[in-house]
Design a protein around this motif. Structure first.
Motif, PDB file in Angstrom:
ATOM      1  N   GLY A 111       0.781  -1.223   0.000  1.00 24.27           N
ATOM      2  CA  GLY A 111       0.000   0.000   0.000  1.00 24.27           C
ATOM      3  C   GLY A 111       0.816   1.277   0.000  1.00 24.27           C
ATOM      4  N   THR A 112       2.131   1.179  -0.193  1.00 22.19           N
ATOM      5  CA  THR A 112       2.977   2.365  -0.271  1.00 22.19           C
ATOM      6  C   THR A 112       2.878   2.974  -1.663  1.00 22.19           C
ATOM      7  OG1 THR A 112       4.520   1.492   1.372  1.00 22.19           O
ATOM      8  CG2 THR A 112       5.337   3.246  -0.075  1.00 22.19           C
ATOM      9  N   LEU A 113       2.681   4.282  -1.724  1.00 20.08           N
ATOM     10  CA  LEU A 113       2.656   5.008  -2.991  1.00 20.08           C
ATOM     11  C   LEU A 113       4.071   5.461  -3.320  1.00 20.08           C
ATOM     12  CD1 LEU A 113       1.203   6.505  -5.330  1.00 20.08           C
ATOM     13  CD2 LEU A 113       0.817   8.402  -3.734  1.00 20.08           C
ATOM     14  N   TRP A 114       4.496   5.142  -4.543  1.00 21.25           N
ATOM     15  CA  TRP A 114       5.843   5.499  -5.003  1.00 21.25           C
ATOM     16  C   TRP A 114       5.746   6.553  -6.102  1.00 21.25           C
ATOM     17  CZ3 TRP A 114      10.400   3.326  -3.027  1.00 21.25           C
ATOM     18  CH2 TRP A 114      10.218   2.260  -2.139  1.00 21.25           C
ATOM     19  N   VAL A 115       6.519   7.625  -5.954  1.00 18.25           N
ATOM     20  CA  VAL A 115       6.638   8.667  -6.970  1.00 18.25           C
ATOM     21  C   VAL A 115       8.011   8.507  -7.615  1.00 18.25           C
ATOM     22  CG1 VAL A 115       6.710  11.147  -7.425  1.00 18.25           C
ATOM     23  CG2 VAL A 115       5.145  10.240  -5.688  1.00 18.25           C
ATOM     24  N   ALA A 116       8.028   8.312  -8.917  1.00 24.36           N
ATOM     25  CA  ALA A 116       9.279   8.055  -9.635  1.00 24.36           C
ATOM     26  C   ALA A 116       9.760   9.322 -10.340  1.00 24.36           C
ATOM     27  CB  ALA A 116       9.093   6.929 -10.645  1.00 24.36           C
ATOM     28  N   SER A 129      15.604   9.370  -8.629  1.00 24.75           N
ATOM     29  CA  SER A 129      15.097   9.137  -7.278  1.00 24.75           C
ATOM     30  C   SER A 129      13.698   8.562  -7.281  1.00 24.75           C
ATOM     31  CB  SER A 129      15.092  10.440  -6.478  1.00 24.75           C
ATOM     32  OG  SER A 129      16.403  10.919  -6.276  1.00 24.75           O
ATOM     33  N   LEU A 130      13.452   7.698  -6.304  1.00 21.17           N
ATOM     34  CA  LEU A 130      12.116   7.200  -6.004  1.00 21.17           C
ATOM     35  C   LEU A 130      11.727   7.707  -4.627  1.00 21.17           C
ATOM     36  CD1 LEU A 130      12.533   3.454  -7.095  1.00 21.17           C
ATOM     37  CD2 LEU A 130      11.831   5.396  -8.499  1.00 21.17           C
ATOM     38  N   TYR A 131      10.466   8.112  -4.486  1.00 17.95           N
ATOM     39  CA  TYR A 131       9.973   8.650  -3.221  1.00 17.95           C
ATOM     40  C   TYR A 131       8.790   7.802  -2.743  1.00 17.95           C
ATOM     41  CZ  TYR A 131      12.835  12.707  -4.334  1.00 17.95           C
ATOM     42  OH  TYR A 131      13.884  13.532  -4.635  1.00 17.95           O
ATOM     43  N   ALA A 132       8.820   7.401  -1.478  1.00 22.61           N
ATOM     44  CA  ALA A 132       7.786   6.535  -0.918  1.00 22.61           C
ATOM     45  C   ALA A 132       6.995   7.277   0.150  1.00 22.61           C
ATOM     46  CB  ALA A 132       8.424   5.287  -0.309  1.00 22.61           C
ATOM     47  N   LEU A 133       5.660   7.124   0.101  1.00 22.14           N
ATOM     48  CA  LEU A 133       4.782   7.753   1.086  1.00 22.14           C
ATOM     49  C   LEU A 133       3.532   6.909   1.259  1.00 22.14           C
ATOM     50  CD1 LEU A 133       2.676  10.513  -0.576  1.00 22.14           C
ATOM     51  CD2 LEU A 133       4.632   9.567  -1.806  1.00 22.14           C
ATOM     52  N   ASP A 134       2.844   7.115   2.357  1.00 19.62           N
ATOM     53  CA  ASP A 134       1.568   6.450   2.564  1.00 19.62           C
ATOM     54  C   ASP A 134       0.531   7.027   1.610  1.00 19.62           C
ATOM     55  OD1 ASP A 134       2.593   4.938   4.646  1.00 19.62           O
ATOM     56  OD2 ASP A 134       2.001   6.400   6.180  1.00 19.62           O
ATOM     57  N   GLU A 135      -0.403   6.190   1.192  1.00 19.21           N
ATOM     58  CA  GLU A 135      -1.483   6.690   0.335  1.00 19.21           C
ATOM     59  C   GLU A 135      -2.207   7.849   1.003  1.00 19.21           C
ATOM     60  OE1 GLU A 135      -4.500   4.981  -2.056  1.00 19.21           O
ATOM     61  OE2 GLU A 135      -3.671   2.983  -1.715  1.00 19.21           O
ATOM     62  N   ARG A 147      13.203   9.050   0.520  1.00 19.83           N
ATOM     63  CA  ARG A 147      13.880   9.100  -0.783  1.00 19.83           C
ATOM     64  C   ARG A 147      14.845   7.927  -0.949  1.00 19.83           C
ATOM     65  NH1 ARG A 147      18.617  13.318  -2.621  1.00 19.83           N
ATOM     66  NH2 ARG A 147      18.555  12.918  -4.863  1.00 19.83           N
ATOM     67  N   TYR A 148      14.829   7.334  -2.158  1.00 21.00           N
ATOM     68  CA  TYR A 148      15.760   6.282  -2.530  1.00 21.00           C
ATOM     69  C   TYR A 148      16.434   6.686  -3.843  1.00 21.00           C
ATOM     70  CZ  TYR A 148      12.935   3.601   0.794  1.00 21.00           C
ATOM     71  OH  TYR A 148      12.263   3.182   1.910  1.00 21.00           O
ATOM     72  N   ARG A 149      17.745   6.824  -3.817  1.00 21.34           N
ATOM     73  CA  ARG A 149      18.485   7.191  -5.034  1.00 21.34           C
ATOM     74  C   ARG A 149      18.784   5.932  -5.840  1.00 21.34           C
ATOM     75  NH1 ARG A 149      23.631   9.842  -3.307  1.00 21.34           N
ATOM     76  NH2 ARG A 149      23.763  10.576  -5.464  1.00 21.34           N
ATOM     77  N   VAL A 150      18.754   6.084  -7.176  1.00 15.72           N
ATOM     78  CA  VAL A 150      18.927   4.945  -8.080  1.00 15.72           C
ATOM     79  C   VAL A 150      19.840   5.350  -9.231  1.00 15.72           C
ATOM     80  CG1 VAL A 150      17.756   3.377  -9.690  1.00 15.72           C
ATOM     81  CG2 VAL A 150      16.644   3.993  -7.531  1.00 15.72           C
ATOM     82  N   ARG A 151      20.699   4.428  -9.635  1.00 13.20           N
ATOM     83  CA  ARG A 151      21.446   4.599 -10.880  1.00 13.20           C
ATOM     84  C   ARG A 151      21.278   3.333 -11.712  1.00 13.20           C
ATOM     85  NH1 ARG A 151      26.530   4.781  -7.754  1.00 13.20           N
ATOM     86  NH2 ARG A 151      27.155   2.631  -7.335  1.00 13.20           N
ATOM     87  N   THR A 192      18.111   3.598   1.894  1.00 13.31           N
ATOM     88  CA  THR A 192      18.038   5.060   1.869  1.00 13.31           C
ATOM     89  C   THR A 192      19.417   5.694   1.856  1.00 13.31           C
ATOM     90  OG1 THR A 192      17.865   5.083   4.284  1.00 13.31           O
ATOM     91  CG2 THR A 192      15.805   5.117   3.029  1.00 13.31           C
ATOM     92  N   THR A 193      20.444   4.947   2.246  1.00  9.38           N
ATOM     93  CA  THR A 193      21.816   5.458   2.210  1.00  9.38           C
ATOM     94  C   THR A 193      22.509   4.947   0.953  1.00  9.38           C
ATOM     95  OG1 THR A 193      22.589   3.563   3.503  1.00  9.38           O
ATOM     96  CG2 THR A 193      21.973   5.558   4.709  1.00  9.38           C
ATOM     97  N   GLY A 194      23.364   5.768   0.376  1.00 12.43           N
ATOM     98  CA  GLY A 194      24.046   5.368  -0.840  1.00 12.43           C
ATOM     99  C   GLY A 194      23.109   5.360  -2.039  1.00 12.43           C
ATOM    100  N   VAL A 195      23.484   4.611  -3.072  1.00 16.82           N
ATOM    101  CA  VAL A 195      22.734   4.575  -4.322  1.00 16.82           C
ATOM    102  C   VAL A 195      22.384   3.135  -4.657  1.00 16.82           C
ATOM    103  CG1 VAL A 195      22.728   5.176  -6.774  1.00 16.82           C
ATOM    104  CG2 VAL A 195      23.933   6.639  -5.143  1.00 16.82           C
ATOM    105  N   ASN A 196      21.123   2.893  -4.973  1.00 16.50           N
ATOM    106  CA  ASN A 196      20.658   1.578  -5.402  1.00 16.50           C
ATOM    107  C   ASN A 196      20.897   1.407  -6.899  1.00 16.50           C
ATOM    108  OD1 ASN A 196      18.957   0.661  -2.866  1.00 16.50           O
ATOM    109  ND2 ASN A 196      18.468   2.816  -3.224  1.00 16.50           N
ATOM    110  N   GLU A 197      21.328   0.234  -7.315  1.00 13.82           N
ATOM    111  CA  GLU A 197      21.623   0.010  -8.730  1.00 13.82           C
ATOM    112  C   GLU A 197      20.509  -0.797  -9.397  1.00 13.82           C
ATOM    113  OE1 GLU A 197      25.670   0.011 -10.425  1.00 13.82           O
ATOM    114  OE2 GLU A 197      25.315  -2.158 -10.574  1.00 13.82           O
TER     115      GLU A 197
END
Length: 299
Positions: A111-116, A129-135, A147-151, A192-197
């Motif tokens: 049920g987490t809403l993700w903003v890409a 970045s991906l951002y997660a929040l409650d609906e 916030r989750y950073r992605v490369r 949440t720390t560093g960068v997700n690949e």
């Protein structure tokens, strides 16, 4: 050309044009008989706060609602829209972060809403970045998302679709390639720390210019939207099983799968912005044992 000859040619050109129209109509009927979707206009969004709707996802808490967000150049606000009327019934401003180009939304099985925030037309962003929040559902509020950073493992790319597997923990990004896109698998646990690949999935058959996408609710199929149509992929093999053209809109940017698995809705940038329902052929629908409790009937 001699005017007399021109006048003589006009009836012939009209006949040719009529033949083309008839053949085109017959071809459309034949395609429809083979499984082209039924398209219905449900409502129209006219709210001046959403001039560039760039994503859609149905609420899991209230399936009569869908969320949308503008892309670059606007306040980072998620809007809740009543699908049957197009009325905005909620707005949630994201604070604490600067979004660059949000292009996609998804809701995971928890049920987490993700903003890409993954738009990158010039492929200059080394991380997205991906951002997660409650609906948020209805009402006006603000929240600080996680916030989750992605490369991407194979270099910078532009993308406009984020997919969340409703039967597992997997999330995927789909790139927007001119000749064909790329599917990227995100780590099963994001940090949440560093960068997700994000790793490319080599076997995936991704069409060109994907602007949004969603899983069907049973997790067996994924449906992707492009500027000209919709494409269904088997979620195990990532091979296409069906595709169809849909009516042209100003800028075909968004798609969300309905909770009953029989249809999707699509939207467009610009105002007024129509919300249309596409009913999928029976062999491409989700296999649902029973309707979800409280599912909103769009009819």
């Amino acid at each position: 050309m001699n005017p007399r000859h021109r006048r003589a040619l006009i009836p012939g050109l009209l006949v040719i044009l009529l033949v083309i129209v008839v053949i085109t109509a017959l071809a459309r009927e034949a395609r429809a008989a083979e499984g082209d979707p039924t398209v219905d206009r449900l409502s129209t969004v006219t709210d001046a706060r959403i001039p560039e709707s760039s994503a859609l996802v149905f609420s899991k808490r209230d399936p009569s609602l869908a969320y949308t967000i503008n892309d670059s150049g606007h306040d980072p606000t998620v809007f809740a829209v009543e699908v049957s009327t197009g009325e905005v019934v909620g707005s949630t401003r994201l604070v604490g972060h600067k979004l660059v180009d949000p292009e996609a939304l998804t809701i995971d099985r928890d049920g987490t809403l993700w903003v890409a925030d993954i738009g990158d037309n010039d492929a200059v962003r080394s991380t997205v970045s991906l951002y997660a929040l409650d609906e948020p559902v209805i009402g006006n509020k603000q929240t600080r998302p996680t916030r989750y950073r992605v490369r991407y493992a194979d270099g910078n790319t532009d993308a406009e679709a984020l997919l969340s597997d409703p039967t597992g923990d997997g999330m995927y990004i789909v790139s927007k390639g001119l000749l064909g896109g790329q599917l990227y698998r995100l780590p099963s646990t994001l940090r949440t720390t560093g960068v997700n690949e994000a790793e490319p999935v080599a076997e995936a058959e991704i069409p060109a210019m994907v602007t949004d996408g969603d899983y069907l609710p049973d997790g067996a199929r994924v449906i992707l939207r492009t500027y000209t149509g919709v494409h269904v992929l088997d979620a195990r093999t990532w091979k296409q099983t069906w595709s169809a053209a849909i009516p042209e809109t100003r800028q075909s940017e968004s798609l969300a799968a309905a909770a009953d698995g029989t249809s999707v809705i699509v939207g467009s940038e610009g105002l007024p912005s129509p919300i249309m329902r596409i009913t999928l052929p029976e062999d491409q629908r989700a296999a649902m044992l029973a309707p979800a409790s409280g599912v909103f009937d769009l009819d």
